[in-house]
Design a protein around this motif. Structure first.
Motif, PDB file in Angstrom:
ATOM      1  N   PHE A 194      -5.678   6.795   1.699  1.00 61.48           N
ATOM      2  CA  PHE A 194      -4.928   5.667   0.530  1.00 61.48           C
ATOM      3  C   PHE A 194      -4.822   6.369  -0.593  1.00 61.48           C
ATOM      4  N   LEU A 231      -3.809  10.087   7.414  1.00 59.43           N
ATOM      5  CA  LEU A 231      -3.524   9.490   6.160  1.00 59.43           C
ATOM      6  C   LEU A 231      -4.258   9.324   5.500  1.00 59.43           C
ATOM      7  N   PHE A 280       4.441  -0.146   8.402  1.00 59.66           N
ATOM      8  CA  PHE A 280       4.571   1.023   7.857  1.00 59.66           C
ATOM      9  C   PHE A 280       6.223   1.311   7.562  1.00 59.66           C
ATOM     10  N   GLY A 281       6.470   1.948   6.404  1.00 60.09           N
ATOM     11  CA  GLY A 281       8.096   2.509   6.313  1.00 60.09           C
ATOM     12  C   GLY A 281       8.066   3.908   7.102  1.00 60.09           C
ATOM     13  N   SER A 282       9.179   4.409   7.275  1.00 64.72           N
ATOM     14  CA  SER A 282       9.417   5.761   8.166  1.00 64.72           C
ATOM     15  C   SER A 282       8.900   7.035   7.402  1.00 64.72           C
ATOM     16  N   GLY A 283       8.729   6.820   6.201  1.00 66.84           N
ATOM     17  CA  GLY A 283       8.065   7.980   5.436  1.00 66.84           C
ATOM     18  C   GLY A 283       8.915   8.762   4.655  1.00 66.84           C
ATOM     19  N   PHE A 333       3.857   7.296   2.556  1.00 71.16           N
ATOM     20  CA  PHE A 333       4.198   6.151   3.549  1.00 71.16           C
ATOM     21  C   PHE A 333       3.787   4.988   2.635  1.00 71.16           C
ATOM     22  N   TYR A 381       0.303   5.263   1.144  1.00 75.68           N
ATOM     23  CA  TYR A 381      -0.477   6.338   1.943  1.00 75.68           C
ATOM     24  C   TYR A 381      -0.095   7.591   1.653  1.00 75.68           C
ATOM     25  N   LEU A 383       3.861  14.050   2.899  1.00 77.89           N
ATOM     26  CA  LEU A 383       4.363  12.860   3.358  1.00 77.89           C
ATOM     27  C   LEU A 383       4.042  11.682   2.923  1.00 77.89           C
ATOM     28  N   GLU A 388      -8.069  -1.225   2.044  1.00 78.31           N
ATOM     29  CA  GLU A 388      -7.278  -0.139   2.655  1.00 78.31           C
ATOM     30  C   GLU A 388      -8.104   0.134   3.873  1.00 78.31           C
ATOM     31  N   GLN A 392      -0.115  11.909   3.417  1.00 76.33           N
ATOM     32  CA  GLN A 392      -0.265  12.604   4.610  1.00 76.33           C
ATOM     33  C   GLN A 392      -0.239  14.089   4.406  1.00 76.33           C
ATOM     34  N   PHE A 430      -8.148   6.317   7.983  1.00 78.21           N
ATOM     35  CA  PHE A 430      -7.488   7.231   9.223  1.00 78.21           C
ATOM     36  C   PHE A 430      -8.379   8.279   9.636  1.00 78.21           C
ATOM     37  N   PHE A 450       0.805  -1.156   0.003  1.00 82.60           N
ATOM     38  CA  PHE A 450       0.252  -0.016   0.301  1.00 82.60           C
ATOM     39  C   PHE A 450       1.008   1.270  -0.043  1.00 82.60           C
ATOM     40  N   GLY A 505      10.466  10.308  11.635  1.00 78.09           N
ATOM     41  CA  GLY A 505      11.710   9.163  11.367  1.00 78.09           C
ATOM     42  C   GLY A 505      11.529   7.687  11.777  1.00 78.09           C
ATOM     43  N   LEU A 506      10.277   7.556  12.479  1.00 78.17           N
ATOM     44  CA  LEU A 506       9.973   5.902  12.650  1.00 78.17           C
ATOM     45  C   LEU A 506       8.570   5.545  12.032  1.00 78.17           C
ATOM     46  N   GLY A 507       8.052   6.477  11.362  1.00 80.60           N
ATOM     47  CA  GLY A 507       6.892   6.404  10.686  1.00 80.60           C
ATOM     48  C   GLY A 507       5.557   5.838  11.469  1.00 80.60           C
ATOM     49  N   LEU A 508       4.724   4.997  10.998  1.00 81.45           N
ATOM     50  CA  LEU A 508       3.521   4.615  12.019  1.00 81.45           C
ATOM     51  C   LEU A 508       3.765   3.110  12.656  1.00 81.45           C
TER      52      LEU A 508
END
Lengths: 116, 113
Positions: A46, A44, A106-109, A90, A36, A88, B101, A38, B104, A34, B40-43
């Motif tokens: 989709f 967030l 999730f990745g760190s963005g 993700f 997303y 941002l 999906e 922001q 949020f 996925f 820096g850590l995301g969700l």
């Protein structure tokens, strides 16, 4: 356990130029992937997903992403960037937790800045 | 239009206080999630619920608990808030299909002094 890497904290691109936001993943079994976005002071939203089928998936706002199984990548792309795309982004992968249920990791963005 | 709402956009609490964050969805979704978002850590997933009164720990459940007494409402509880719980908290919901999906909410920015 699954993981997602977004190697770039920030991507800068000029308006009208193509953009790519990179994502690689690690997961057992078939990946559900996925993207997303922001926008400032918002939750967030989709953008698109890959579940199965065609490796190139199209999503909202003219974005698309290419699934590459051999490189375990799912890069986000857009042919022509807009200033309003600045946000941002993700990447996320759905994988199995220890309990056997699926959850998103999730990745760190990556912050995308589109200059006029 | 589908909607996930969170009780507060901004919240300031003191160390040791009990904090409740509320989330409501109007889509009749089975699954609901609580994440925290840090630069820096995301969700990172704190807890999720796949049905009323059912819950599972996510990646960082320590210091948190949850409650889901009704299908539309999922509460995150900080039993004794600490400064390292200062963060943005995001709630999400999804139907029972794991390849759909998540939707949020706008987030709650919690500051613990």
């Amino acid at each position: 356990a699954q993981s997602v890497a977004q190697p770039e904290d920030q991507v800068n691109v000029a308006e009208g130029n193509p953009l790519t936001v990179k994502c690689t993943y690690s997961v057992s079994g078939n990946p559900y992937l996925f993207w997303y976005v922001q926008y400032p002071n918002r939750g967030l939203q989709f953008l698109l997903k890959y579940i199965t089928g065609d490796n190139l998936v199209k999503g909202s706002y003219g974005f698309e992403a290419e699934f590459n199984k051999s490189q375990t990548s799912f890069h986000l792309k857009k042919p022509s960037a807009l200033v309003s795309d600045s946000a941002l982004y993700f990447c996320a992968v759905s994988g199995y937790m220890d309990t056997g249920r699926r959850a998103l990791t999730f990745g760190s963005g990556t912050r995308l800045q589109v200059q006029p | 239009d589908v909607k996930v709402t969170q009780s507060s956009r901004y919240l300031v609490k003191r160390t040791g206080e009990k904090v409740f964050l509320e989330c409501v969805q109007d889509m009749d979704h089975e699954n609901m999630f609580w994440y925290r978002q840090d630069p820096g850590l995301g969700l990172r997933l704190i807890y999720f619920s796949y049905d009323v009164k059912m819950k599972e720990k996510g990646d960082i459940p320590e210091g948190y608990s949850v409650s889901r007494e009704k299908k539309e409402r999922f509460s995150l509880i900080l039993e004794s808030a600490s400064t390292n719980q200062t963060s943005m908290y995001l709630c999400a919901s999804r139907d029972s299909n794991s390849y759909n999906e998540q939707f949020f909410g706008p987030g709650t920015r919690l500051t613990v002094l």
